[in-house]
Design a protein around this motif. Structure first.
Motif, PDB file in Angstrom:
ATOM      1  N   GLN A 290      -7.005 -21.220  -3.914  1.00 32.04           N
ATOM      2  CA  GLN A 290      -5.924 -21.448  -4.983  1.00 32.04           C
ATOM      3  C   GLN A 290      -4.588 -22.107  -4.496  1.00 32.04           C
ATOM      4  O   GLN A 290      -4.596 -22.231  -3.096  1.00 32.04           O
ATOM      5  N   LYS A 291      -3.899 -22.814  -5.248  1.00 28.24           N
ATOM      6  CA  LYS A 291      -2.725 -23.570  -4.989  1.00 28.24           C
ATOM      7  C   LYS A 291      -1.728 -23.178  -5.993  1.00 28.24           C
ATOM      8  O   LYS A 291      -1.880 -23.506  -7.072  1.00 28.24           O
ATOM      9  N   GLU A 292      -0.530 -22.815  -5.450  1.00 28.61           N
ATOM     10  CA  GLU A 292       0.737 -22.266  -6.343  1.00 28.61           C
ATOM     11  C   GLU A 292       1.831 -22.813  -5.961  1.00 28.61           C
ATOM     12  O   GLU A 292       2.381 -23.112  -4.772  1.00 28.61           O
TER      13      GLU A 292
ATOM     14  N   THR B 287      -3.258 -32.882  -5.133  1.00 31.16           N
ATOM     15  CA  THR B 287      -3.286 -31.646  -4.516  1.00 31.16           C
ATOM     16  C   THR B 287      -4.639 -31.167  -3.572  1.00 31.16           C
ATOM     17  O   THR B 287      -4.424 -30.810  -2.408  1.00 31.16           O
ATOM     18  N   THR B 288      -5.781 -31.279  -4.275  1.00 34.48           N
ATOM     19  CA  THR B 288      -6.824 -31.120  -3.533  1.00 34.48           C
ATOM     20  C   THR B 288      -7.253 -31.975  -2.255  1.00 34.48           C
ATOM     21  O   THR B 288      -7.530 -31.576  -1.189  1.00 34.48           O
TER      22      THR B 288
ATOM     23  N   MET C 294      -4.947 -31.018   0.809  1.00 36.47           N
ATOM     24  CA  MET C 294      -5.077 -29.804   1.372  1.00 36.47           C
ATOM     25  C   MET C 294      -6.270 -30.195   2.560  1.00 36.47           C
ATOM     26  O   MET C 294      -6.262 -29.385   3.550  1.00 36.47           O
TER      27      MET C 294
ATOM     28  N   GLU D 248      -0.907 -30.459   2.425  1.00 37.61           N
ATOM     29  CA  GLU D 248      -0.638 -28.956   1.600  1.00 37.61           C
ATOM     30  C   GLU D 248      -1.529 -28.068   2.307  1.00 37.61           C
ATOM     31  O   GLU D 248      -2.672 -28.343   2.579  1.00 37.61           O
ATOM     32  N   ASP D 249      -0.861 -26.804   2.107  1.00 39.13           N
ATOM     33  CA  ASP D 249      -1.965 -25.660   2.521  1.00 39.13           C
ATOM     34  C   ASP D 249      -2.226 -24.728   1.543  1.00 39.13           C
ATOM     35  O   ASP D 249      -1.404 -24.599   0.399  1.00 39.13           O
ATOM     36  N   PRO D 250      -3.328 -24.069   1.393  1.00 42.57           N
ATOM     37  CA  PRO D 250      -3.653 -23.476   0.211  1.00 42.57           C
ATOM     38  C   PRO D 250      -2.976 -22.070   0.112  1.00 42.57           C
ATOM     39  O   PRO D 250      -2.572 -21.604   1.013  1.00 42.57           O
ATOM     40  N   SER D 251      -2.586 -21.345  -1.128  1.00 38.84           N
ATOM     41  CA  SER D 251      -1.959 -20.302  -1.468  1.00 38.84           C
ATOM     42  C   SER D 251      -3.137 -19.243  -1.079  1.00 38.84           C
ATOM     43  O   SER D 251      -2.660 -18.134  -0.657  1.00 38.84           O
TER      44      SER D 251
END
Length: 331
Positions: free
Chosen positions: A15-17, A49-50, A53, A58-61
């Motif tokens: 998930q990513k928020e 975003t994918t 990561m 970016e790091d996943p939520s």
């Protein structure tokens, strides 16, 4: 996916928020090694975003991402990023450095010898049709957009990374340069066999360069498959509509395999040439065998190499050659 296939990247319930907005809700995705894996979808679908990561821009939520079997969070950040090349839409070469100096940045950080860096630079520049004798000492402002992007590709490959991430790398280029670089990536992949994750919003580009395609929309993976799977068996009406503009209706069945081989889209193989199949055989003659899932090995009398041809490879040829006039207007 076959059991003995190496897995480069695995997303498990990711998930990513961002600022209370859920961009990716429950992403489960397997990216095989040594393939061009394309993430395609409209703007805002979560593709970039994918991609980011994977190298922890970016790091996943929530959830876990593994890189060749190891959680990305367990890698030292510098080690992870040095092992993954990155090609952006706007390549951002260092303006005060020559082409050779730009290419050497990561190899120097990894303590490669100057001799090895110079040899690698010369080899890769030749592979992208930019001879070192002519281009190594140029500065970025002396390059065209297409030339700068070729240098960016070389820079991403220079330290021999295990994976290359490409985020809409050709979308800012003119149609001719874009087509040339798509073909260049296919030629390089046939030679180097890298794992490439390629982001695009252009369905034509996805069909042309992808060994496998993941179609994304609103942060959800709608389908993963080969180009032939996606076109012939769309899983949802969204996919059918999205790829409707890429329908292949211009196949010239009288084309010979010589023409298919000359397009540069097929990988080489060590398999013995298939009996009674030659470079002069027509597409019409072999299409039933491809339709039945057979993989053929065709020897090219011009260069002496043998190439692998299956249904997905034929589809790549069709998209590359017979829909090029349509695809050049798509952005």
């Amino acid at each position: 996916m076959v059991e003995n296939e190496r897995i480069a990247v695995q997303f498990n319930h990711v998930q990513k928020e961002f600022a209370d907005q859920m961009v990716l809700t429950d992403l489960n995705l397997t990216i095989p090694a040594d393939e061009i894996f394309v993430l395609v979808g409209p703007s805002g679908s979560g593709k970039t975003t994918t991609l980011k990561m994977i190298n922890r821009l970016e790091d996943p939520s929530a959830g876990e991402i593994t890189y060749f079997g190891r959680p990305v969070a367990d890698y030292p950040l510098q080690e992870l990023r040095w092992s993954i090349g990155y090609v952006l839409q706007h390549i951002a070469l260092f303006p005060n450095m020559t082409v050779a100096e730009n290419i050497a940045v990561i190899p120097e950080m990894k303590k490669m010898t100057k001799t090895k860096i110079q040899s690698r630079t010369t080899e890769l520049l030749a592979a992208v049709d930019l001879p070192a004798a002519e281009y190594a000492q140029r500065y970025p402002h002396e390059l065209s957009g297409g030339e700068a992007q070729r240098v960016g590709i070389v820079r991403a490959l220079a330290a021999d990374p295990g994976m290359i991430l490409m985020d809409e790398p050709f979308s800012a280029l003119d149609p001719l340069s874009r087509k040339q670089l798509q073909e260049l990536i296919l030629r390089l992949q046939a030679k180097l066999h890298k794992t490439i994750v390629f982001v695009t919003h252009d369905m034509h580009e996805a069909l042309k360069v992808g060994d496998r395609i993941a179609v994304m929309h609103n942060g959800v993976i709608h389908q993963v498959g080969t180009p032939a799977d996606i076109q012939q068996h769309p899983a949802t009406s969204f996919i059918a509509d999205f790829f409707a503009g890429a329908e292949v209706g211009h196949v010239v069945w009288a084309d010979t395999l010589t023409q298919v081989l000359a397009s540069g889209v097929l990988p080489q193989t060590t398999q013995a040439p298939t009996t009674q199949i030659t470079a002069h055989t027509s597409v019409a003659a072999i299409s039933p065998r491809l339709g039945n899932g057979e993989t053929l090995a065709v020897k090219n009398s011009l260069d002496g190499h043998t190439y692998q041809l299956d249904a997905a490879g034929l589809l790549k040829y069709i998209v590359a050659v017979h829909t090029s006039s349509d695809s050049e207007g798509v952005h």
